[in-house]
Write an enzyme that holds these catalytic residues in place. Structure first.
Site, PDB file in Angstrom:
ATOM      1  N   GLU A 112       0.797  -1.236   0.000  1.00  0.00           N
ATOM      2  CA  GLU A 112       0.000   0.000   0.000  1.00  0.00           C
ATOM      3  C   GLU A 112       0.829   1.286   0.000  1.00  0.00           C
ATOM      4  OE1 GLU A 112      -2.668  -0.389   3.343  1.00  0.00           O
ATOM      5  OE2 GLU A 112      -3.793  -1.999   2.390  1.00  0.00           O
TER       6      GLU A 112
ATOM      7  N   ASN B  62       2.083  -5.205  -3.187  1.00  0.00           N
ATOM      8  CA  ASN B  62       0.668  -5.481  -2.900  1.00  0.00           C
ATOM      9  C   ASN B  62      -0.076  -4.173  -2.633  1.00  0.00           C
ATOM     10  OD1 ASN B  62      -1.297  -7.644  -2.280  1.00  0.00           O
ATOM     11  ND2 ASN B  62      -1.273  -6.811  -0.190  1.00  0.00           N
TER      12      ASN B  62
ATOM     13  N   HIS C 270     -10.457  -6.064  -2.410  1.00  0.00           N
ATOM     14  CA  HIS C 270     -11.541  -5.768  -1.457  1.00  0.00           C
ATOM     15  C   HIS C 270     -12.619  -5.001  -2.219  1.00  0.00           C
ATOM     16  CE1 HIS C 270      -9.138  -7.064   1.923  1.00  0.00           C
ATOM     17  NE2 HIS C 270      -8.165  -6.241   1.581  1.00  0.00           N
TER      18      HIS C 270
ATOM     19  N   GLU D 197      -6.274 -10.614  -1.255  1.00  0.00           N
ATOM     20  CA  GLU D 197      -7.082 -10.412  -0.039  1.00  0.00           C
ATOM     21  C   GLU D 197      -8.562 -10.312  -0.398  1.00  0.00           C
ATOM     22  OE1 GLU D 197      -5.669  -7.028   2.187  1.00  0.00           O
ATOM     23  OE2 GLU D 197      -3.566  -7.573   1.917  1.00  0.00           O
TER      24      GLU D 197
ATOM     25  N   ASP E  84     -12.285 -10.073  -0.836  1.00  0.00           N
ATOM     26  CA  ASP E  84     -13.598 -10.190  -0.189  1.00  0.00           C
ATOM     27  C   ASP E  84     -14.540  -9.271  -0.956  1.00  0.00           C
ATOM     28  OD1 ASP E  84     -12.648  -7.743   0.880  1.00  0.00           O
ATOM     29  OD2 ASP E  84     -12.469  -8.539   2.907  1.00  0.00           O
TER      30      ASP E  84
HETATM   31  C1  XIL Z   1      -6.548  -6.134   8.136  1.00  0.00           C
HETATM   32  C2  XIL Z   1      -6.911  -7.307   9.039  1.00  0.00           C
HETATM   33  O1  XIL Z   1      -7.833  -8.118   8.350  1.00  0.00           O
HETATM   34  C3  XIL Z   1      -7.532  -6.812  10.316  1.00  0.00           C
HETATM   35  O2  XIL Z   1      -7.700  -7.883  11.230  1.00  0.00           O
HETATM   36  C4  XIL Z   1      -6.632  -5.755  10.933  1.00  0.00           C
HETATM   37  O3  XIL Z   1      -7.298  -5.229  12.043  1.00  0.00           O
HETATM   38  C5  XIL Z   1      -6.303  -4.661   9.961  1.00  0.00           C
HETATM   39  O4  XIL Z   1      -5.726  -5.220   8.806  1.00  0.00           O
HETATM   40  N1  XIL Z   1      -5.036  -4.458   3.597  1.00  0.00           N
HETATM   41  C6  XIL Z   1      -4.072  -5.310   4.066  1.00  0.00           C
HETATM   42  C7  XIL Z   1      -4.387  -6.205   5.205  1.00  0.00           C
HETATM   43  O5  XIL Z   1      -3.002  -5.415   3.476  1.00  0.00           O
HETATM   44  O6  XIL Z   1      -3.265  -6.433   6.006  1.00  0.00           O
HETATM   45  C8  XIL Z   1      -5.509  -5.652   6.041  1.00  0.00           C
HETATM   46  O7  XIL Z   1      -5.844  -6.630   7.035  1.00  0.00           O
HETATM   47  C9  XIL Z   1      -6.684  -5.316   5.177  1.00  0.00           C
HETATM   48  C10 XIL Z   1      -6.330  -4.269   4.166  1.00  0.00           C
END
Ligand code: XIL
Length: 478
Positions: free
Chosen positions: A167, A209, A245, A274, A276
């Site tokens: 990020e 990422n 996401h 990641e 969802d």
């Molecule tokens: C999130 C986790 O899912 C949570 O449990 C935590 O509180 C915060 O981080 N981007 C990422 C992940 O790269 O590491 C994040 O994970 C979600 C967004």
């Protein structure tokens, strides 16, 4: 994390259906059949593996003792990403005092399950320990390097891919780097992180990422330019992770496949890391289908990770964004993902020497639809098993899918012997362990696929460098 709205949702863009040539091979030997294409798997991991990909999930150490959670984890997933346990605050809570207990618990469980690991994450503006948040300049730069070395040394050889940097770009239209203490150490902090990581574990894939980069937009354009620059200057980078996401503010857009493909064309692997997708029912299932299909249509898309198992495990549980409901039941989205994996094209993921035509430009006009054409003429007797191989080949590499079938009684473990073609070298194996990487190799079951009921089958696979030729597997059972 703040997410901004992006382009309005566009639906139903054209999708190229890739047809992959399975090598037709002759049956050889009494107990051996050469099948011509893989069959449909019944779990996410097995179905993805049949296509040379993985299907992973974020894993939380404190849920490993939950039997429903642990059961689904073992059954469905062949890649794990610690959700929080490998982040900087978790692994180096005090400067130069490393702490790996929770992350180790995940690595050991996932490894016992036969799954591989994605490491997440080594350099990030967020979830920094207090001591790091207060640092700047050369001290912070050195602390970052020390952190990467400390964590990667502990996990050397155990991590398939690391999210080296997470990020680092701003949302919105600027295409600029995100302001952070790491960014203020100098614009070269990202390449320093990657060079440090390459030296620390040369076998690990090194990924950049980010989120809101899944489609083509100013942010993904900026990441693209960075990867292009790294490639042109020899900064080591192997893969780009797209977090995936999605919700109504960050919808699944029609250009995600094109976006994956343009990054892949730079010579990096791409992954959804990641995923969802908030929603429910068929609308959610449809969105998952589109994301997974995009990956299946891009040969260098090596896998998909969802950010948790059940909706109740999600960091955004209110959006019910995952594949299992809070009781662990499969949702319509699960079925959509499984079907899409089973319908997908095999990947051709050579990392060193990508084929110039990828996938083959001349697929068979009549791809085999009904394997195997030559069933075993001599099924194994009591306690026995048979094995058959199907191949996907390209110049300089191949993926072999091996089907292990129990005979008239169940087996409690199996071993398949194969002699690889001269010059061939295994670079990746899934759903089995192997005794060697070339020559005469014994493949053995992993924990979850040793038991096969009478007459039933399981599959494992491997990717190798070198040119394929007919291989004759022999199977022995316990
Ligand atoms: C999130 C986790 O899912 C949570 O449990 C935590 O509180 C915060 O981080 N981007 C990422 C992940 O790269 O590491 C994040 O994970 C979600 C967004």
């Amino acid at each position: 994390m703040t997410e901004q709205s992006r382009a309005p949702r566009l639906r139903g863009g054209p999708r190229a259906a890739l047809v992959f040539a399975a090598a037709g091979l002759l049956a050889a030997g009494a107990a051996v059949t050469m099948a011509t294409s893989a069959s449909a798997g019944t779990t996410l991991g097995a179905s993805a593996a049949e296509k040379g990909r993985y299907f992973g999930t974020a894993v939380a150490a404190n849920k490993l003792s939950d039997s429903t959670y642990a059961g689904i984890l073992q059954r469905e997933f062949n890649m794990c990403t610690p959700e929080n346990e490998m982040k900087i605050d978790a692994t180096e809570p005090n400067q130069n005092q490393f702490s790996f207990g929770n992350a180790d618990a995940i690595v050991s469980r996932c490894t016992a399950n036969g799954a591989r690991m994605r490491g997440h994450t080594l350099a990030w503006h967020s979830q920094q320990p207090g001591w790091m948040q207060n640092m700047s300049g050369t001290a912070l730069r050195n602390a970052m390097i020390n952190h990467i070395n400390g964590v990667m040394a502990h996990y050397k050889g155990k991590i398939y891919a690391w999210d080296v940097v997470n990020e680092a770009f701003q949302d919105g239209g600027s295409g600029a780097r995100r302001d952070s203490n790491l960014q203020r150490t100098g614009n070269d902090w990202i390449e320093v992180a990657f060079r440090t990581a390459r030296a620390a574990d040369p076998a690990a894939k090194l990924c950049y990422n980010d989120y809101n980069t899944d489609g083509q937009n100013a942010k993904s354009n900026a990441v693209y330019a960075m990867v292009q620059d790294f490639k042109s200057r020899g900064v080591p980078i192997d893969c780009v992770g797209f977090q995936g996401h999605f919700n109504s503010n960050s919808p699944v857009t029609s250009d995600i496949q094109a976006n994956l493909q343009r990054f892949a064309n730079l010579g990096v692997d791409v992954q959804f890391t990641e995923t969802d997708i908030e929603g429910s029912g068929t609308a959610q299932a449809d969105n998952y289908q589109r994301v997974v299909q995009a990956c299946m249509n891009v040969s260098r898309c090596t896998g998909i990770t969802v950010w948790g198992i059940r909706d109740s495990d999600s960091w955004r549980s209110g959006g019910t964004p995952l594949l299992f409901d809070s009781s662990g039941n499969k949702k319509p989205a699960y079925t959509a993902v499984l079907n899409t994996l089973n319908g997908g094209s095999p990947t051709t993921p050579p990392t060193n020497n990508p084929p110039t035509t990828n996938p083959p430009t001349n697929p068979p006009t009549n791809p085999p639809t009904n394997p195997p054409t030559n069933p075993p003429t001599n099924p194994p007797g009591q306690g026995g098993c048979s094995a058959s191989v199907s191949l996907q080949t390209w110049t300089g590499g191949f993926v072999a899918t091996v089907r292990v079938t129990a005979g008239s009684s169940s087996v409690n473990g199996w071993s398949v012997g194969m002699t690889l073609p001269s010059g061939a070298r295994i670079v990746n194996v899934w759903n089995a362990s192997q005794s060697a990487t070339s020559g005469s190799v014994q493949f053995s079951n992993v924990s979850y696929n040793g038991q096969i009921a009478a007459g039933q089958s399981t599959e494992f696979g491997f990717q190798a460098d070198g040119n394929a030729s007919t291989m004759t597997p022999t199977c022995s059972a316990r």
